[in-house]
Design a protein around this motif. Structure first.
Motif, PDB file in Angstrom:
ATOM      1  N   ILE A   1      35.246  45.234  51.408  1.00 38.77           N
ATOM      2  CA  ILE A   1      34.358  46.238  50.830  1.00 38.77           C
ATOM      3  C   ILE A   1      35.124  47.533  50.547  1.00 38.77           C
ATOM      4  N   ALA A   2      36.083  47.418  49.652  1.00 41.45           N
ATOM      5  CA  ALA A   2      36.863  48.570  49.203  1.00 41.45           C
ATOM      6  C   ALA A   2      36.012  49.345  48.207  1.00 41.45           C
ATOM      7  N   TYR A   3      35.297  50.356  48.697  1.00 35.40           N
ATOM      8  CA  TYR A   3      34.267  51.033  47.910  1.00 35.40           C
ATOM      9  C   TYR A   3      34.798  51.584  46.591  1.00 35.40           C
ATOM     10  N   SER A   4      36.021  52.132  46.611  1.00 37.57           N
ATOM     11  CA  SER A   4      36.543  52.748  45.400  1.00 37.57           C
ATOM     12  C   SER A   4      36.815  51.730  44.297  1.00 37.57           C
ATOM     13  N   LEU A   5      36.960  50.459  44.660  1.00 36.64           N
ATOM     14  CA  LEU A   5      37.212  49.425  43.655  1.00 36.64           C
ATOM     15  C   LEU A   5      35.936  48.998  42.934  1.00 36.64           C
ATOM     16  N   LEU A   6      34.832  49.027  43.643  1.00 34.41           N
ATOM     17  CA  LEU A   6      33.625  48.376  43.136  1.00 34.41           C
ATOM     18  C   LEU A   6      33.101  49.018  41.869  1.00 34.41           C
TER      19      LEU A   6
ATOM     20  N   GLY B   1      23.478  48.719  52.073  1.00 35.18           N
ATOM     21  CA  GLY B   1      23.559  50.088  51.582  1.00 35.18           C
ATOM     22  C   GLY B   1      24.487  50.218  50.386  1.00 35.18           C
ATOM     23  N   VAL B   2      25.624  49.504  50.441  1.00 32.34           N
ATOM     24  CA  VAL B   2      26.552  49.484  49.306  1.00 32.34           C
ATOM     25  C   VAL B   2      25.877  48.879  48.087  1.00 32.34           C
ATOM     26  N   LEU B   3      25.146  47.799  48.302  1.00 31.89           N
ATOM     27  CA  LEU B   3      24.429  47.139  47.206  1.00 31.89           C
ATOM     28  C   LEU B   3      23.459  48.112  46.536  1.00 31.89           C
ATOM     29  N   MET B   4      22.717  48.871  47.334  1.00 33.49           N
ATOM     30  CA  MET B   4      21.756  49.819  46.768  1.00 33.49           C
ATOM     31  C   MET B   4      22.459  50.941  45.998  1.00 33.49           C
ATOM     32  N   GLU B   5      23.600  51.385  46.500  1.00 28.46           N
ATOM     33  CA  GLU B   5      24.355  52.419  45.791  1.00 28.46           C
ATOM     34  C   GLU B   5      24.802  51.923  44.421  1.00 28.46           C
ATOM     35  N   LEU B   6      25.259  50.680  44.362  1.00 28.22           N
ATOM     36  CA  LEU B   6      25.679  50.105  43.085  1.00 28.22           C
ATOM     37  C   LEU B   6      24.490  49.946  42.144  1.00 28.22           C
TER      38      LEU B   6
ATOM     39  N   GLY C   1      40.360  42.829  52.417  1.00 28.82           N
ATOM     40  CA  GLY C   1      40.229  42.895  53.860  1.00 28.82           C
ATOM     41  C   GLY C   1      41.331  42.153  54.595  1.00 28.82           C
ATOM     42  N   SER C   2      41.881  42.790  55.624  1.00 28.47           N
ATOM     43  CA  SER C   2      42.847  42.159  56.522  1.00 28.47           C
ATOM     44  C   SER C   2      42.853  42.937  57.824  1.00 28.47           C
ATOM     45  N   MET C   3      43.498  42.376  58.837  1.00 23.66           N
ATOM     46  CA  MET C   3      43.631  43.089  60.098  1.00 23.66           C
ATOM     47  C   MET C   3      44.677  44.191  59.950  1.00 23.66           C
ATOM     48  N   PRO C   4      44.315  45.453  60.136  1.00 28.07           N
ATOM     49  CA  PRO C   4      45.303  46.526  60.028  1.00 28.07           C
ATOM     50  C   PRO C   4      46.198  46.553  61.260  1.00 28.07           C
ATOM     51  N   ARG C   5      47.410  47.051  61.061  1.00 31.34           N
ATOM     52  CA  ARG C   5      48.330  47.178  62.194  1.00 31.34           C
ATOM     53  C   ARG C   5      48.004  48.456  62.955  1.00 31.34           C
ATOM     54  N   ARG C   6      47.597  48.306  64.207  1.00 34.78           N
ATOM     55  CA  ARG C   6      47.236  49.450  65.025  1.00 34.78           C
ATOM     56  C   ARG C   6      48.411  49.892  65.897  1.00 34.78           C
ATOM     57  N   GLU C   7      48.298  51.077  66.388  1.00 32.26           N
ATOM     58  CA  GLU C   7      49.370  51.638  67.206  1.00 32.26           C
ATOM     59  C   GLU C   7      49.659  50.735  68.395  1.00 32.26           C
ATOM     60  N   GLY C   8      50.928  50.423  68.591  1.00 26.27           N
ATOM     61  CA  GLY C   8      51.333  49.575  69.703  1.00 26.27           C
ATOM     62  C   GLY C   8      51.235  48.084  69.433  1.00 26.27           C
ATOM     63  N   MET C   9      50.703  47.684  68.271  1.00 26.58           N
ATOM     64  CA  MET C   9      50.553  46.272  67.950  1.00 26.58           C
ATOM     65  C   MET C   9      51.882  45.674  67.513  1.00 26.58           C
TER      66      MET C   9
ATOM     67  N   LEU D   1      42.379  52.221  42.072  1.00 24.37           N
ATOM     68  CA  LEU D   1      42.559  50.841  41.641  1.00 24.37           C
ATOM     69  C   LEU D   1      43.764  50.720  40.731  1.00 24.37           C
ATOM     70  N   PRO D   2      44.796  49.986  41.127  1.00 25.90           N
ATOM     71  CA  PRO D   2      45.918  49.773  40.225  1.00 25.90           C
ATOM     72  C   PRO D   2      45.559  48.764  39.138  1.00 25.90           C
ATOM     73  N   ASN D   3      46.523  48.513  38.256  1.00 27.89           N
ATOM     74  CA  ASN D   3      46.258  47.636  37.111  1.00 27.89           C
ATOM     75  C   ASN D   3      46.479  46.164  37.422  1.00 27.89           C
ATOM     76  N   HIS D   4      46.746  45.835  38.667  1.00 28.96           N
ATOM     77  CA  HIS D   4      47.127  44.471  39.002  1.00 28.96           C
ATOM     78  C   HIS D   4      46.052  43.460  38.579  1.00 28.96           C
ATOM     79  N   VAL D   5      44.793  43.743  38.928  1.00 25.34           N
ATOM     80  CA  VAL D   5      43.719  42.801  38.612  1.00 25.34           C
ATOM     81  C   VAL D   5      43.590  42.627  37.106  1.00 25.34           C
ATOM     82  N   ARG D   6      43.652  43.725  36.375  1.00 24.74           N
ATOM     83  CA  ARG D   6      43.527  43.651  34.923  1.00 24.74           C
ATOM     84  C   ARG D   6      44.661  42.828  34.310  1.00 24.74           C
ATOM     85  N   ASP D   7      45.898  43.048  34.775  1.00 26.95           N
ATOM     86  CA  ASP D   7      47.039  42.358  34.182  1.00 26.95           C
ATOM     87  C   ASP D   7      47.073  40.880  34.515  1.00 26.95           C
TER      88      ASP D   7
END
Length: 277
Positions: A12-17, A48-53, A84-92, A200-206
């Motif tokens: 749910i990368a809000y800026s992409l949607l 909530g995201v759905l309603m915003e869209l 979505g992925s598991m982010p690397r946290r401090e000490g991981m 959003l970079p151009n990767h998806v478009r290209d």
């Protein structure tokens, strides 16, 4: 009017949607059905995201589907953007990060293979993107390997924008630029700012339309380079133009070997977890 395409986003990368639903990525005439996946406890947030869209009233956005069920989420997808992925946290430790992400991308790869269209284009954004993309590719035997890519286009964009007067090729995010007399990595200079801005970079478009004619872009595809116009001898030597208009030869193979060694170690660790998952 074109038939709607089904575009799936995890994390749910809000800026992409908004960009996906408003036309810049797939074109001003391409209707979109946006599919969002999250775990069951997060469904109220997703609603909530759905309603915003819906409130944006985007003319190209024909439907938004919020799901916590893999069959609903992955059904008949045309494009999957795996943010979505598991982010690397401090000490991981690195191996702990890889172990967590192997589970995520093995699951997502298997779901794509079972439910998505065989022509689906898959873009892996979640880090470590190269290894996560490779992990997913092991679980999608019925989808062409060249349909999967990881987000390396961002480095290409940075190079074009900030060092446009140079001819630059980026291997393993190792490009350098002199800033106020100090040598700084392009990634170090811009990585945090871009991640914070979350543009959003151009990767998806290209990967959907193809790269501009005559321009090769590092797309991080799980395939051979020849299919994407990479010359056979590209890795052996090349030169760059520097500011005083002279040519400088770059020893590229040692840098490629170092990058390959690190990626191979990461791949082997991930595959150990993949075989036991």
């Amino acid at each position: 009017v074109s038939e709607p395409i089904r575009v799936f986003v995890t994390g749910i990368a809000y800026s992409l949607l908004y960009s996906i639903g408003n036309g810049p990525v797939f074109g001003k005439d391409q209707p979109i059905i946006l599919v969002l996946l999250d775990i069951t406890p997060m469904m109220s947030v997703l609603d909530g995201v759905l309603m915003e869209l819906q409130d944006c009233a985007l003319p190209l956005l024909k439907d938004v589907i919020a799901a916590d069920n893999e069959e609903v989420a992955f059904k008949d997808l045309d494009v999957a953007v795996l943010v979505g992925s598991m982010p690397r946290r401090e000490g991981m430790e690195r191996k702990d990060l890889l172990k967590a992400n192997v589970k995520i991308f093995k699951f997502q790869g298997a779901a794509l293979d079972k439910y998505a269209k065989k022509s689906v284009k898959v873009i892996v954004v979640g880090n470590p993107a190269n290894t996560n993309c490779l992990t997913a590719s092991k679980s999608v035997p019925s989808i062409p390997r060249e349909n999967l890519s990881c987000l390396t286009h961002l480095d290409h964009n940075r190079a074009k924008a900030q060092i446009a007067e140079l001819n630059v090729i980026i291997w393993g995010n190792r490009a350098k630029v002199k800033l106020q007399g100090k040598e700084v990595g392009v990634y170090e200079q811009r990585g945090a700012a871009v991640i914070k801005a979350r543009k959003l970079p151009n990767h998806v478009r290209d990967i959907w339309f193809g790269t501009p004619e005559g321009e090769f872009v590092s797309m991080g595809v799980i395939s051979d380079g020849n299919s994407y116009g990479v010359p056979d001898d590209l890795l052996y030597s090349f030169s760059i133009v520097i500011k005083n208009k002279t040519w400088k030869f770059i020893e590229v193979l040692p840098k490629m070997d170092l990058t390959a060694k690190k990626l191979t170690e990461e791949k082997e660790t991930a595959f150990e977890f993949l075989s036991s998952a």
